[in-house]
Design a protein around this motif. Sequence first.
Motif: not given
Length: 232
Positions: A33, A37, A40, A124, A126, A153-154, A159, A185, A221-223
Motif C-alpha cells: 500500500c 501510494a 503518486y 491513483l 489522492r 491504500l491508507s 492516516d 488499509q 487518503r490514497h486509493t
Amino acid sequence: MSDLTHLDWTALAADLDAHGCAIVPGLLDPAACAEVAGWYDRPELFRSTVVMARHGFGRGEYRYFRYALPERVQDLRTRLYTPLAAIANRWNEALGEAIRFPADHAEFLARCHAAGQTRPTPLLLRYGPGDYNCLHQDLYGEHVFPLQAAILLSEPGRDFEGGEFVLTEQRPRMQSRAEVAPLRQGDAVVFPVHHRPVQGSRGVYRVNLRHGVSRLRAGRRHTLGVIFHDAL
C-alpha cells in the motif's frame, strides 16, 4: 505479485448479488500500500492528472496510469478480471443482454482497442482535508466491463478521518438505497460500474448505481482504482 489464491469467489459473488458490493480484506499488505501510494509523486507513471474541482467532480485529484502499467497494477487487473468476467456474464444473461466477456483480459482489451478505446483507465486518487468525490459512473466508451475494484491504500483513523466509500442504488419506482463499505488499509471493494440485476417478485430488474467518497475530515487518503475497460 498479489496473492489472490485465498479469495472465496462464491462468497464474493453472493455479496455482489445481495448488496451490490463485496469487500476483499487485505488484498494488499501495508508495505505494498505504501509503495503504490508513493507512486503518486512519480509523474512519469501517468498519462494525465485530473483536478476534480475544475470539472465539478468534487475536490481532490487523481492520475491515470500510462501504458505500460506498473507490474503490480497489471497483475491485479489481469488476475481479478477472470473471476469477475464469470459474474459479469451471469449478470448479463439475467438482464437479457447479448454481450459476453471472454475469460482472458487481453482478449477483452483487444475488443476495446479495436473500437478506439486505447487509453488505460487504472488510476491513483489522492484526497486531503475537505476533499470528496461526487457520485458518478466510470464509463469511458461503448465497451464497458460491468465491475471494477477500488483498493484503499491508507489506514482510517491513522492516516485520515472521514472519506468513506459510498455506493447508491437507484431502484425503479422506489427510493434510492445507500451502502457504505467499511474499508481498512489494503482492503478492496468490488462494485458495479453502472447497473446490476436484482431479483424481484416479478422477475429480474435492473438497478443503476453510482459511487463516490464522502468528505475527508482530516489527513490524506490514497486509493488505487482498477477499471477493466480502456477509454476513448
